[in-house]
Each structure stands twice: as structure tokens, then as C-alpha cells.
Write a protein that holds these residues in place. Structure first.
Motif, PDB file in Angstrom:
ATOM      1  N   PRO A   9      17.425 -13.529  30.824  1.00  0.00           N
ATOM      2  CA  PRO A   9      18.730 -14.040  30.372  1.00  0.00           C
ATOM      3  C   PRO A   9      18.749 -14.429  28.901  1.00  0.00           C
ATOM      4  CG  PRO A   9      18.103 -15.044  32.464  1.00  0.00           C
ATOM      5  CD  PRO A   9      16.899 -14.326  31.954  1.00  0.00           C
TER       6      PRO A   9
ATOM      7  N   ARG B 102      21.045 -12.496  25.813  1.00  0.00           N
ATOM      8  CA  ARG B 102      21.918 -13.347  25.002  1.00  0.00           C
ATOM      9  C   ARG B 102      21.600 -13.194  23.510  1.00  0.00           C
ATOM     10  NH1 ARG B 102      22.072 -15.719  29.874  1.00  0.00           N
ATOM     11  NH2 ARG B 102      23.846 -17.087  30.421  1.00  0.00           N
TER      12      ARG B 102
ATOM     13  N   SER C 137      21.074 -10.527  33.324  1.00  0.00           N
ATOM     14  CA  SER C 137      21.858 -11.753  33.504  1.00  0.00           C
ATOM     15  C   SER C 137      22.959 -11.533  34.524  1.00  0.00           C
ATOM     16  CB  SER C 137      22.470 -12.193  32.172  1.00  0.00           C
ATOM     17  OG  SER C 137      23.412 -13.232  32.365  1.00  0.00           O
ATOM     18  N   ASP C 138      23.179 -12.541  35.362  1.00  0.00           N
ATOM     19  CA  ASP C 138      24.274 -12.493  36.332  1.00  0.00           C
ATOM     20  C   ASP C 138      25.613 -12.841  35.689  1.00  0.00           C
ATOM     21  OD1 ASP C 138      22.397 -11.902  38.240  1.00  0.00           O
ATOM     22  OD2 ASP C 138      22.239 -13.957  39.010  1.00  0.00           O
ATOM     23  N   GLU C 139      25.582 -13.281  34.426  1.00  0.00           N
ATOM     24  CA  GLU C 139      26.795 -13.731  33.752  1.00  0.00           C
ATOM     25  C   GLU C 139      27.481 -12.627  32.952  1.00  0.00           C
ATOM     26  OE1 GLU C 139      28.041 -16.793  34.210  1.00  0.00           O
ATOM     27  OE2 GLU C 139      26.389 -17.083  35.622  1.00  0.00           O
TER      28      GLU C 139
ATOM     29  N   SER D 135      25.822 -19.867  25.890  1.00  0.00           N
ATOM     30  CA  SER D 135      25.539 -20.552  27.157  1.00  0.00           C
ATOM     31  C   SER D 135      24.043 -20.691  27.395  1.00  0.00           C
ATOM     32  CB  SER D 135      26.191 -19.810  28.323  1.00  0.00           C
ATOM     33  OG  SER D 135      25.666 -18.499  28.449  1.00  0.00           O
TER      34      SER D 135
ATOM     35  N   PRO E  87      20.656 -20.110  29.029  1.00  0.00           N
ATOM     36  CA  PRO E  87      20.019 -19.101  29.881  1.00  0.00           C
ATOM     37  C   PRO E  87      19.080 -19.692  30.924  1.00  0.00           C
ATOM     38  CG  PRO E  87      18.928 -19.168  27.758  1.00  0.00           C
ATOM     39  CD  PRO E  87      20.101 -20.105  27.668  1.00  0.00           C
ATOM     40  N   SER E  88      18.673 -20.947  30.742  1.00  0.00           N
ATOM     41  CA  SER E  88      17.650 -21.536  31.620  1.00  0.00           C
ATOM     42  C   SER E  88      18.174 -21.870  33.006  1.00  0.00           C
ATOM     43  CB  SER E  88      17.069 -22.801  30.975  1.00  0.00           C
ATOM     44  OG  SER E  88      18.058 -23.821  30.899  1.00  0.00           O
TER      45      SER E  88
ATOM     46  N   GLU F 169      20.002 -19.807  34.832  1.00  0.00           N
ATOM     47  CA  GLU F 169      20.240 -18.574  35.590  1.00  0.00           C
ATOM     48  C   GLU F 169      19.108 -18.314  36.590  1.00  0.00           C
ATOM     49  OE1 GLU F 169      21.978 -15.062  34.517  1.00  0.00           O
ATOM     50  OE2 GLU F 169      22.618 -15.667  32.512  1.00  0.00           O
ATOM     51  N   PRO F 170      19.398 -17.588  37.672  1.00  0.00           N
ATOM     52  CA  PRO F 170      18.363 -17.282  38.681  1.00  0.00           C
ATOM     53  C   PRO F 170      17.164 -16.530  38.121  1.00  0.00           C
ATOM     54  CG  PRO F 170      20.560 -16.814  39.542  1.00  0.00           C
ATOM     55  CD  PRO F 170      20.730 -17.115  38.088  1.00  0.00           C
ATOM     56  N   LYS F 171      17.387 -15.694  37.090  1.00  0.00           N
ATOM     57  CA  LYS F 171      16.299 -14.887  36.540  1.00  0.00           C
ATOM     58  C   LYS F 171      15.636 -15.543  35.329  1.00  0.00           C
ATOM     59  CE  LYS F 171      18.530 -10.648  38.126  1.00  0.00           C
ATOM     60  NZ  LYS F 171      19.211  -9.389  37.742  1.00  0.00           N
ATOM     61  N   ALA F 172      15.833 -16.825  35.178  1.00  0.00           N
ATOM     62  CA  ALA F 172      15.292 -17.531  34.008  1.00  0.00           C
ATOM     63  C   ALA F 172      13.771 -17.529  33.967  1.00  0.00           C
ATOM     64  CB  ALA F 172      15.813 -18.967  33.979  1.00  0.00           C
TER      65      ALA F 172
END
Length: 523
Positions: A239, A243, A291-293, A369, A371-372, A374-377
Motif C-alpha cells: 500500500p 501511494r 491496495s484495496d483503496e 491516506s 497505508p498502515s 490496510e490489510p496488505k500493510a
């Protein structure tokens, strides 16, 4: 402290409606008179620093702004000055900033490259601003988080040359500054106003506009990609990496789009904005799973904008570069004015489009935003990049992409078919995407022992990409002049010239491609 704000230009057609929202019972109107300072050769501006003394109502404030993320955040330091001292200096025409107050502040690092005593002696007032500011506060109506608050400020006035008050430029812009709370509130509010009043993002500060005024320029120079600003490391998570790539693209996109919405018709602004969008598209597609975002709706809007910009860019390049070149070889003049006028969507139309502006806002919000969360962090980007690069690399050497290199003789133009052009176009796109993805990834994948190998591989890729892109562009210019010759016989010279150029440059292009293909990959 850090200032986080978004600035927009206000279209005249939406001003009345916007002012009804800005001028409410709780709003305040303040007259702002600001004096901006720099060295005569604008050393502060070159370092991205703005220094001013401004009267805010009845209070004089010295402010310096610097650094930041290049998107919406900047370092800012404000110091309230003694009114009587300021008035005395004004009466004697000696109003100057006090740089000693920054010695032990958060802004000190931004001034680290300057010797403050020497700088203070060089400072001069370059321009002033006279602005009426209407402000109101917006507080989120949410019991779960009552601390979300931002200030909306509408500025109307002008910038005035420091030594020639006949030189002036109008100011009409609105800013949204986060006072407290979450970034989401800032971006959601800005999107609502942007959608309602067709606002257009601008990264041009008043200090930058003042610098343009005193230098006699309407817009800042176009901004190209700068990979030295890419903030990634070996342990970047997926993530965080995507970014950083988006952030780097926005640093190229936003200044150029800001110039265009402000009225620039310079081809270089269009070119660099188009390139920035193409880099962004390559990153979003290649790293979509990081990233899921990432919003898939961004892609079609960005792609459409890139196509619209390219249609104009190609024809504008013909007028500004190709025509003058051909005329140096004795070509008759071809008038392209009617063709330019026939373009239905100009760059300013494409960039001001509300869908594109809202997409830019969402991309800025994404880049800023955290990144920490997120699920894939906990997944390293490094572990996925080799597979992504290999997949993109393989696309470049699919059989239907490659030009026919079976003959050592010059390629006859009659042998160039539409299928050949389509294959060349696909290969050009694949090489371009591979170049952008490789540039984003190189610092994570290269090792000390293979640094030269990586540099050499990227250099060969870039040469192949540029050669093929130029070959494809010349093919389009040849078609452009050939079509034009139906209504203007003067265009036959250009059609013939590009036909000869394509034949002459085919072998060198093929050699660049072969040299790249024979290079061993760096990952």
C-alpha cells in the motif's frame, strides 16, 4: 506547524451560488494586505519558500511557508508582530521580515541552506496583495467525531507589482483548510463543493503568482517527471509503494493541470500533463492489487482525459514544431487554423471537466491516506514487483507486436499496412508502460553490484521506447498531412517528407529494439 489545504479557482458562472454558501450569518469578512519578500533573484521562491508580512484585520502577522508534500500539505510558521513597530517601519518605508525568529522553530530546516544574516540583507519587497477574504467554519455534524472542523476562505482581490502598481493580476479563489480532525472530512467537503460549483484545483500559491507577475509570465514552466522525489525504500509495503507512485505522478500532473485551467495554451503543459496521466495509468494498472483503496472508476476517466489531450497535443505539435521544421526545408505553408478550431474538446475543457477534477481530489486523498491501516500493510512491495515486471516485459515481445525485420533493405512505404501500424502502436504502449513501471520499481529491486546493469537496461529501454514512439508519431503526422492534402495541396510536401522519414528511420528503430531485447533483465 503543518498547513493542510486545498485551493480551487472559481468559475465566473458559479460565483453567485458559491457566495451564497460562503457569506452566511456566521461568516467573517477580513481585508488582507500582504507584503511578499524575496531576494532580487528570487532564491526563496526557487527553494519553494514564501515569506510575507500581512495585515489581518487589525493584526500584523509574519508568515513563512515551505516544503510539504507538494499536494495539499505545507510547513507554516506564523508570528504576530507588534503593531506600533510595524507602523513605524511602514511610515519610514522600512518594513522588513525578522528572520531571527525562525532559529529554533520547525521551519528552520527549510532555511538550512541559507545564511540568515546574509539573506536578511538581500531581502526586498517584490509584490503585494490586496485581498478581501470571506471565511466561515464548517464542523461535521457527527456525534462520534465532533472535532472535524475546517475553514472555508474565499479570496477576492489582486496582486500588485512591488515597484510598478500599474501591473496587477486578479485573485479569485477558494481554499479549504483543515483546522482539526480527519483528512476524510476535508476531502469529502471539498468534493461536495467541487461538484456543486464546478471548482478546479490549483496548486499555484499567491507567492508563485506574484513571482510570475514580476517576471512578466502568465504561467509557471511545465513540470516534467522527477523520480528523485519518489519516496520508496526496500521495506515499503504494497500500500505504501503504490501511494508513493501515485504521489510522484501527481507532482507532475497537478502543476500542469493548474496552468491549463488558469488559461495556459502552451503545448508543453499539455504534453507533460498527458505524460503524467500515462504514468499514473501505468502505475494504477500494474499495482492495482497493492491496495484495496484504489477505485477502478479512476481508470476510464483518466484514459478519456489522456485521449482528449493527445488529440489536441498532436495537432498543436504540428503547428508549433512540425510546420516550422518543414519550412526550413522549403515546404509551402499549410494553414491548420480551421483544424484547431474544429477540435470539439480543448485541453481546458478536458481538464476543467468535473469528473476529472473529482478524480484528482480522490487521488490526492488516496496518496495522503495512511497505508498502515490496510490489510496488505504487512506485505512487502519488493516481493511482487519481479512478477509484475516479467509479465509486462513479455507483452513487449509477443509475435504480433514486432515489426518485420526480415529484410536488410529499406522498408518500402507500400509495405506498411494498417496491421503493422496497429502492432507498432501496441508495442509502443507496452514499452512505455514497462518503462514507467521499471522506473518506479528500480530502486527497490536493484542491488549495489547490479546498479550499472540496471542503469544500462533502463537506458536501452528508454532509447527503444523513444525511437518507436517517434516512429509512431511520424506515421501519424504522415497520415495527418496526407488527409490535409485533400483540401490543401501544400500538405503534399509534408506527406512526402514523412513518408521518406519513416523509411529512413525504420532500421535505426529496429536496431534499438533489438539491442533492448538482447539485454538481460535487471530483476
Amino acid at each position: 506547524m503543518q498547513e493542510i489545504e486545498l485551493k480551487f479557482l472559481v468559475p465566473e458562472s458559479r460565483l453567485k451560488g458559491l457566495m451564497r454558501q460562503a457569506k452566511v450569518k456566521s461568516s467573517q469578512v477580513t481585508q488582507l494586505a500582504a507584503h511578499y519578500y524575496d531576494t532580487p533573484d528570487q532564491q526563496l521562491a526557487q527553494a519553494g519558500i514564501g515569506l510575507r508580512i500581512r495585515k489581518e484585520g487589525e493584526t500584523w502577522v509574519q508568515t513563512i511557508k515551505a516544503g510539504g508534500d507538494g499536494l495539499a500539505a505545507r510547513l507554516e510558521h506564523n508570528a504576530v508582530l507588534d503593531n506600533e513597530q510595524v507602523q513605524d517601519m511602514l511610515d519610514n518605508n522600512e518594513l522588513m521580515p525578522d528572520l531571527t525568529i525562525y532559529k529554533d522553530t520547525s521551519i528552520a530546516t527549510a532555511l538550512a541552506d541559507f545564511k540568515l544574516k546574509k539573506l536578511a540583507k538581500q531581502l526586498t519587497r517584490l509584490y503585494v496583495t490586496d485581498v478581501q477574504r470571506t471565511t466561515r467554519s464548517l464542523i461535521e455534524d457527527d456525534n462520534d467525531d465532533p472535532n472535524n472542523c475546517l475553514e472555508v476562505a474565499y479570496d477576492y482581490g489582486e496582486i500588485i507589482h512591488g515597484t510598478d502598481d500599474s501591473q496587477r493580476e486578479a485573485i479569485q479563489e477558494i481554499e479549504f483548510e483543515l483546522v482539526s480532525g480527519d483528512l476524510d472530512f476535508l476531502f469529502l467537503t471539498a468534493k461536495t463543493w467541487c461538484k456543486r460549483y464546478k471548482l478546479c484545483l490549483s496548486t499555484v500559491t499567491k507567492a508563485e503568482r506574484g513571482g510570475l507577475l514580476i517576471n512578466g509570465r502568465d504561467h509557471s514552466p511545465a513540470v516534467s517527471a522527477n523520480l528523485s522525489q519518489l519516496q520508496v525504500s526496500k521495506d515499503s509495503s504494497m500500500p505504501a509503494f503504490v501511494r508513493a507512485a501515485v504521489h510522484n505522478c501527481l507532482l507532475q500532473i497537478l502543476p500542469n493541470s493548474s496552468a491549463i485551467v488558469a488559461g495556459s495554451t502552451e503545448v508543453e503543459h499539455v504534453l507533460q500533463l498527458h505524460t503524467g496521466i500515462k504514468r499514473l495509468l501505468a502505475a494504477l494498472k500494474a499495482f492495482a492489487d497493492f491496495s484495496d483503496e484504489i477505485n477502478p472508476d479512476w481508470l476510464p476517466i483518466l484514459q478519456q482525459t489522456a485521449v482528449l489531450l493527445d488529440d489536441y497535443r498532436q495537432l498543436a505539435h504540428v503547428v508549433s514544431h512540425v510546420e516550422p521544421l518543414l519550412q526550413t526545408y522549403g515546404a509551402p505553408t499549410v494553414d491548420w487554423a480551421t483544424d484547431i478550431d474544429a477540435i470539439k474538446v480543448t485541453p481546458i475543457d478536458a481538464v476543467r471537466a468535473n469528473d476529472f477534477q473529482l478524480t484528482l481530489l480522490e487521488l490526492i486523498a488516496f496518496a495522503m491516506s495512511d497505508p498502515s491501516i490496510e490489510p496488505k500493510a504487512d506485505h512487502l512491495a519488493h516481493d511482487k514487483l519481479e512478477k509484475i515486471l516479467s509479465k509486462e516485459y513479455e507483452k513487449c515481445f509477443e509475435s504480433d507486436n514486432e515489426p518485420d525485420e526480415s529484410s536488410d533493405a529499406e522498408l518500402d512505404s507500400d509495405d506498411i499496412t494498417d496491421d503493422d501500424n496497429q502492432a507498432e502502436y501496441r508495442l509502443s504502449n507496452h514499452l512505455t508502460d514497462l518503462l514507467y513501471i521499471s522506473e518506479f520499481s528500480a530502486s527497490l529491486l536493484r542491488k549495489k553490484k547490479t546498479k550499472k546493469k540496471t542503469t544500462r537496461w533502463l537506458k536501452r529501454l528508454k532509447k527503444a521506447q523513444i525511437a518507436l514512439e517517434q516512429h509512431s508519431a511520424d506515421s501519424r503526422y504522415q497520415q495527418c498531412y496526407e488527409l490535409k492534402s485533400a483540401t490543401d495541396a501544400h500538405a503534399l510536401y509534408g506527406a512526402g517528407w514523412f513518408t521518406a522519414t519513416l523509411e529512413h528511420d525504420y532500421d535505426p528503430t529496429a536496431k534499438h529494439l533489438a539491442k533492448f531485447r538482447d539485454s538481460s533483465i535487471f530483476w
